[in-house]
Design an enzyme around this catalytic site. Structure first.
Site, mmCIF file in Angstrom:
data_model
loop_
_atom_site.group_PDB
_atom_site.id
_atom_site.type_symbol
_atom_site.label_atom_id
_atom_site.label_comp_id
_atom_site.label_asym_id
_atom_site.label_seq_id
_atom_site.Cartn_x
_atom_site.Cartn_y
_atom_site.Cartn_z
ATOM 1 N N CYS A 1 4.707 14.723 -1.823
ATOM 2 C CA CYS A 1 5.126 13.531 -1.071
ATOM 3 C C CYS A 1 4.846 12.321 -1.958
ATOM 4 C CB CYS A 1 4.328 13.448 0.233
ATOM 5 S SG CYS A 1 4.642 11.947 1.168
ATOM 6 N N CYS B 1 -0.227 8.606 4.759
ATOM 7 C CA CYS B 1 -0.022 7.975 3.456
ATOM 8 C C CYS B 1 -0.210 6.470 3.562
ATOM 9 C CB CYS B 1 1.376 8.279 2.935
ATOM 10 S SG CYS B 1 1.328 9.194 1.418
#
Ligand code: SAH
Ligand code: SF4
Length: 346
Positions: free
Chosen positions: A108, A335
């Site tokens: 990611c 994140c």
């Protein structure tokens, strides 16, 4: 006095690299060798490039860099997922997450330091945008987990920090290099770009005609509801997002995924589920539910039983839907949080 930041070799086009090697007085096949070191051996330093002449390496080293990230913090979860906080050459930091499943490894990646969309529940956007990442900084986030695993990763999701469609030029150059058979050679269908719904960006992406997957962070099923979680500057009407997705599908033949962060008592009612299933049917889209991670706002995830009930409603309404519950996925959805906790940026 600060050191002059050297250009990354991965920021050069093929033509620029050939010209550089010509100026260094070496044969053209050296470009293939160099590309092999950069993209297939995931080299982080010139000293690793054993089959290149020392004189050439010396000349390159004087003006160029091989790798742009300095891993500053590495967090490993019990299930093998890894999250890196990397220092960039200007002192900013960026997050990258490796998500491991038995048969595949997914990375990611981030596209910006910060984000100007500033969705209220998201740590990445809480301080606005600092800067776009360069092509090399985007590519190196994919190579970092390959070096760690000593194996090539299988999938890329552009779901880290930043709004990818606000940095589409750098991102598309990076993904083209990652797709290229003589470089990283990862199939375009193994790449997913997630956007908060930037309509001009979706249309521009569609016009590139790349078969990358598109994920739309919907999170709400009416404009009025969306307005409560996405500030106005970069928020587009749902109908415009839908028609941009339809255009993207015509141009690329890819069906979108709808991402839906489940926010307790905000978007988790049976009516929300019914509207979401109807929207997904219009777009032939799959739905990915993400229970809210604790972030900068007051929003929380519904209890797991409520998340499951929402999922069941979608499925009973005929939608194809999944609920993200595994640990690694939880770090992924968070994140931006590592960076905002550290406040390590210049
Ligand atoms: N900027 C892009 C991609 C990065 S975010 C986008 O918004 O799509 C990846 C996904 O995580 C998005 O769907 C985003 O809305 C979601 N997300 C961000 N913060 C979250 C949080 N605190 N809880 C759950 N999902 C979150
Ligand atoms: Fe930016 Fe995506 Fe976070 Fe919204 S959810 S602030 S678009 S990174």
């Amino acid at each position: 006095m600060s050191e002059i930041i050297k250009t990354s070799l991965k920021d050069l086009s093929d033509e620029e690299l050939s010209e550089l090697l010509e100026r260094c007085g070496v044969a053209a096949f050296r470009a293939d060798q160099l590309r092999h070191w950069l993209y297939q051996k995931w080299a982080a330093d010139f000293s690793e490039m054993k089959n290149l002449p020392a004189a050439l390496l010396g000349k390159l080293q004087a003006g160029y860099r091989v790798f742009t990230l300095q891993a500053e913090e590495t967090l490993t979860a019990e299930d093998g997922c890894v999250k890196w906080l990397s220092r960039l050459s200007d002192g900013n930091t960026v997050e990258t997450v490796l998500i491991r499943a038995p048969e595949r490894a997914t990375v990611c990646i981030s596209t910006q330091v910060g984000c100007q969309v500033r969705c209220v529940f998201c740590a990445s956007g809480s301080k606005g945008l600092i800067r776009n990442l360069t092509t090399a900084e985007i590519i190196d986030q994919v190579l970092l987990p390959c070096r760690y695993l000593e194996a090539k990763i299988n999938n890329i999701v552009v779901m880290g920090m930043g709004e990818p469609l606000h940095n589409l030029d750098m991102l598309s150059r990076a993904l083209d290099n990652l797709n290229a058979p003589d470089k990283f050679a990862l199939g375009a269908r193994h790449i997913t770009i997630s956007t908060s719904g930037i309509v001009p960006g979706i249309r521009k992406l569609a016009d590139l005609h790349r078969p990358w997957n598109l994920a739309i962070s919907l999170h709400a099923t009416s404009d009025q509801q969306r307005a409560q979680i996405i500030p106005p500057d970069y928020r587009y009407p749902l109908e415009e997002i839908i028609s941009a997705c339809q255009y993207h599908r015509q141009q690329t033949n890819r069906m979108p995924t709808l991402e839906y962060a489940l926010l307790k008592s905000f978007n988790d009612s049976p009516e929300d589920a019914a509207r979401l299933a109807a929207l997904a049917a219009r777009l032939h889209a799959k739905i990915n539910l993400i229970p809210c991670n604790p972030g900068p706002s007051r929003y929380q995830a519904p209890a797991l039983a409520q998340c499951r009930a929402f999922l069941d409603r979608l499925i009973r309404a005929g939608a194809q839907a999944t609920l993200r519950t595994r640990k690694g996925d939880a770090i992924k959805a968070a994140c931006g949080q590592l960076r905002s906790r550290q406040r390590t940026d210049n």
